[in-house]
Design a protein around this motif. Structure first.
Motif, PDB file in Angstrom:
ATOM      1  N   LEU A 141       3.114  32.533  29.905  1.00 25.37           N
ATOM      2  CA  LEU A 141       4.230  31.761  30.456  1.00 25.37           C
ATOM      3  C   LEU A 141       4.578  32.218  31.870  1.00 25.37           C
ATOM      4  O   LEU A 141       4.855  31.403  32.755  1.00 25.37           O
ATOM      5  CB  LEU A 141       5.456  31.895  29.550  1.00 25.37           C
ATOM      6  CG  LEU A 141       5.368  31.192  28.192  1.00 25.37           C
ATOM      7  CD1 LEU A 141       6.565  31.553  27.328  1.00 25.37           C
ATOM      8  CD2 LEU A 141       5.272  29.681  28.368  1.00 25.37           C
ATOM      9  N   ILE A 142       4.549  33.523  32.094  1.00 19.57           N
ATOM     10  CA  ILE A 142       4.864  34.054  33.420  1.00 19.57           C
ATOM     11  C   ILE A 142       3.829  33.604  34.444  1.00 19.57           C
ATOM     12  O   ILE A 142       4.163  33.249  35.585  1.00 19.57           O
ATOM     13  CB  ILE A 142       4.951  35.590  33.370  1.00 19.57           C
ATOM     14  CG1 ILE A 142       6.172  36.025  32.544  1.00 19.57           C
ATOM     15  CG2 ILE A 142       5.026  36.180  34.774  1.00 19.57           C
ATOM     16  CD1 ILE A 142       6.231  37.503  32.273  1.00 19.57           C
ATOM     17  N   ALA A 143       2.572  33.596  34.028  1.00 24.84           N
ATOM     18  CA  ALA A 143       1.493  33.297  34.977  1.00 24.84           C
ATOM     19  C   ALA A 143       1.315  31.804  35.233  1.00 24.84           C
ATOM     20  O   ALA A 143       0.930  31.409  36.337  1.00 24.84           O
ATOM     21  CB  ALA A 143       0.181  33.882  34.461  1.00 24.84           C
ATOM     22  N   ILE A 144       1.594  30.973  34.229  1.00 22.47           N
ATOM     23  CA  ILE A 144       1.219  29.567  34.302  1.00 22.47           C
ATOM     24  C   ILE A 144       2.408  28.628  34.514  1.00 22.47           C
ATOM     25  O   ILE A 144       2.314  27.662  35.270  1.00 22.47           O
ATOM     26  CB  ILE A 144       0.468  29.153  33.015  1.00 22.47           C
ATOM     27  CG1 ILE A 144      -0.803  30.003  32.869  1.00 22.47           C
ATOM     28  CG2 ILE A 144       0.108  27.669  33.056  1.00 22.47           C
ATOM     29  CD1 ILE A 144      -1.768  29.880  34.025  1.00 22.47           C
ATOM     30  N   ARG A 145       3.517  28.896  33.850  1.00 23.56           N
ATOM     31  CA  ARG A 145       4.626  27.951  33.866  1.00 23.56           C
ATOM     32  C   ARG A 145       5.692  28.381  34.870  1.00 23.56           C
ATOM     33  O   ARG A 145       6.258  29.474  34.758  1.00 23.56           O
ATOM     34  CB  ARG A 145       5.253  27.850  32.473  1.00 23.56           C
ATOM     35  CG  ARG A 145       4.284  27.406  31.391  1.00 23.56           C
ATOM     36  CD  ARG A 145       3.617  26.070  31.729  1.00 23.56           C
ATOM     37  NE  ARG A 145       4.589  24.997  31.814  1.00 23.56           N
ATOM     38  CZ  ARG A 145       4.811  24.119  30.842  1.00 23.56           C
ATOM     39  NH1 ARG A 145       4.111  24.187  29.713  1.00 23.56           N
ATOM     40  NH2 ARG A 145       5.702  23.168  30.995  1.00 23.56           N
ATOM     41  N   LEU A 148      12.117  27.570  34.848  1.00 18.87           N
ATOM     42  CA  LEU A 148      13.041  28.663  34.565  1.00 18.87           C
ATOM     43  C   LEU A 148      13.105  28.971  33.077  1.00 18.87           C
ATOM     44  O   LEU A 148      13.198  30.131  32.670  1.00 18.87           O
ATOM     45  CB  LEU A 148      14.439  28.315  35.105  1.00 18.87           C
ATOM     46  CG  LEU A 148      15.506  29.413  34.982  1.00 18.87           C
ATOM     47  CD1 LEU A 148      15.065  30.660  35.736  1.00 18.87           C
ATOM     48  CD2 LEU A 148      16.846  28.910  35.481  1.00 18.87           C
ATOM     49  N   TRP A 149      13.066  27.914  32.244  1.00 15.06           N
ATOM     50  CA  TRP A 149      13.120  28.148  30.806  1.00 15.06           C
ATOM     51  C   TRP A 149      11.928  28.970  30.326  1.00 15.06           C
ATOM     52  O   TRP A 149      12.051  29.782  29.386  1.00 15.06           O
ATOM     53  CB  TRP A 149      13.179  26.820  30.046  1.00 15.06           C
ATOM     54  CG  TRP A 149      11.919  25.982  30.133  1.00 15.06           C
ATOM     55  CD1 TRP A 149      11.677  24.955  30.969  1.00 15.06           C
ATOM     56  CD2 TRP A 149      10.729  26.139  29.336  1.00 15.06           C
ATOM     57  NE1 TRP A 149      10.418  24.437  30.779  1.00 15.06           N
ATOM     58  CE2 TRP A 149       9.812  25.135  29.771  1.00 15.06           C
ATOM     59  CE3 TRP A 149      10.355  26.998  28.309  1.00 15.06           C
ATOM     60  CZ2 TRP A 149       8.545  25.008  29.216  1.00 15.06           C
ATOM     61  CZ3 TRP A 149       9.085  26.856  27.755  1.00 15.06           C
ATOM     62  CH2 TRP A 149       8.198  25.874  28.201  1.00 15.06           C
ATOM     63  N   ALA A 150      10.769  28.757  30.979  1.00 13.68           N
ATOM     64  CA  ALA A 150       9.568  29.497  30.588  1.00 13.68           C
ATOM     65  C   ALA A 150       9.729  30.983  30.903  1.00 13.68           C
ATOM     66  O   ALA A 150       9.304  31.846  30.125  1.00 13.68           O
ATOM     67  CB  ALA A 150       8.352  28.927  31.300  1.00 13.68           C
ATOM     68  N   LYS A 151      10.333  31.285  32.051  1.00 14.82           N
ATOM     69  CA  LYS A 151      10.557  32.684  32.413  1.00 14.82           C
ATOM     70  C   LYS A 151      11.537  33.337  31.434  1.00 14.82           C
ATOM     71  O   LYS A 151      11.345  34.488  31.019  1.00 14.82           O
ATOM     72  CB  LYS A 151      11.088  32.788  33.836  1.00 14.82           C
ATOM     73  CG  LYS A 151      10.254  32.057  34.878  1.00 14.82           C
ATOM     74  CD  LYS A 151       8.801  32.489  34.877  1.00 14.82           C
ATOM     75  CE  LYS A 151       8.007  31.737  35.961  1.00 14.82           C
ATOM     76  NZ  LYS A 151       6.551  32.005  35.889  1.00 14.82           N
ATOM     77  N   GLY A 152      12.584  32.586  31.070  1.00 10.91           N
ATOM     78  CA  GLY A 152      13.540  33.133  30.115  1.00 10.91           C
ATOM     79  C   GLY A 152      12.915  33.367  28.757  1.00 10.91           C
ATOM     80  O   GLY A 152      13.165  34.394  28.104  1.00 10.91           O
TER      81      GLY A 152
END
Length: 217
Positions: A141-145, A148-152
């Motif tokens: 998720l950190i690398a691809i998306r 903001l919701w993905a980071k959370g």
């Protein structure tokens, strides 16, 4: 195509495993032998492999096979995500795998020497596997998306296994000195970092080579 990728992964993993076998022989096996001597002195009993070349050979072979399996897993993830493993990003792939498969689980379940206390085996395996999956998903998720919701969600996935906590042993009594246990943990984690990095780098070069062969065939 898949056969070529599989062959590249197997070769890369075996080479990385052979290097890791040498590291184990020099840095890790002596610590295990010290712990086994203490375990036997405490009348713990149990079987241990014969020392010398037989032990070194069996450990190296097992590590090479493990490296091959790990490289196949990385190659499979590369195909599933559509992110190729290349000489440029192979090290990143390897380090991400190290974070997910070694460092994150070690925060709750550090590598154990013979004679050290441990919690329930099944519970530890479930926590270990869940931590790897959660950490791997978080890194994806950190690398691809970029959302903001993905980071959370990634932060939550990284923290969740450690909020739950790894299974604890009923007792922490052990004959293994704290210094020996600490040396073992640090050496195993450092060796794993090298191991995974080599797998990623070797896999990147191997897949690039087979990709070129397919283009010229």
């Amino acid at each position: 195509m898949i056969g070529r990728v599989l062959l590249a992964a197997l070769l890369a993993g075996i080479v990385a495993g052979l290097v890791m076998g040498l590291i184990q022989h020099v840095r890790i096996t002596p610590l295990i032998l010290q712990a086994e001597a203490l375990e036997h002195a405490a009348d713990a009993g149990g079987w241990s492999p014969a020392d010398g070349w037989e032990r070194t050979l069996s450990t190296t072979v097992a590590t090479a096979l493990t490296g091959a399996a790990f490289a196949v897993i990385l190659a499979g993830l590369s195909l599933l995500t559509g992110i190729p493993v290349t000489p440029r990003n192979g090290l990143i792939w390897g380090l991400c795998a190290f974070l997910a498969a070694t460092l994150a689980p070690a925060a709750g379940l550090p590598p154990e020497l013979p004679g050290m206390p441990a919690g329930d085996l099944v519970a530890r395996q479930v926590w270990w596997a869940g931590t790897i999956v959660a950490t791997g998903a978080a890194l994806y998720l950190i690398a691809i998306r970029p959302e903001l919701w993905a980071k959370g969600l990634a932060v939550l996935l990284l923290a969740l296994p450690h909020i739950i906590g790894a299974p604890e042993p009923l007792s922490h009594d052990t004959a293994v000195p704290a210094g020996l246990a600490a040396a073992y943990v640090s050496n195993v984690i450092a060796a794993a970092a090298v191991f995974w990095s080599l797998i990623g780098v070797f896999l990147g070069f191997a897949m690039q080579r087979f990709s070129k062969e397919l283009q010229t065939a």
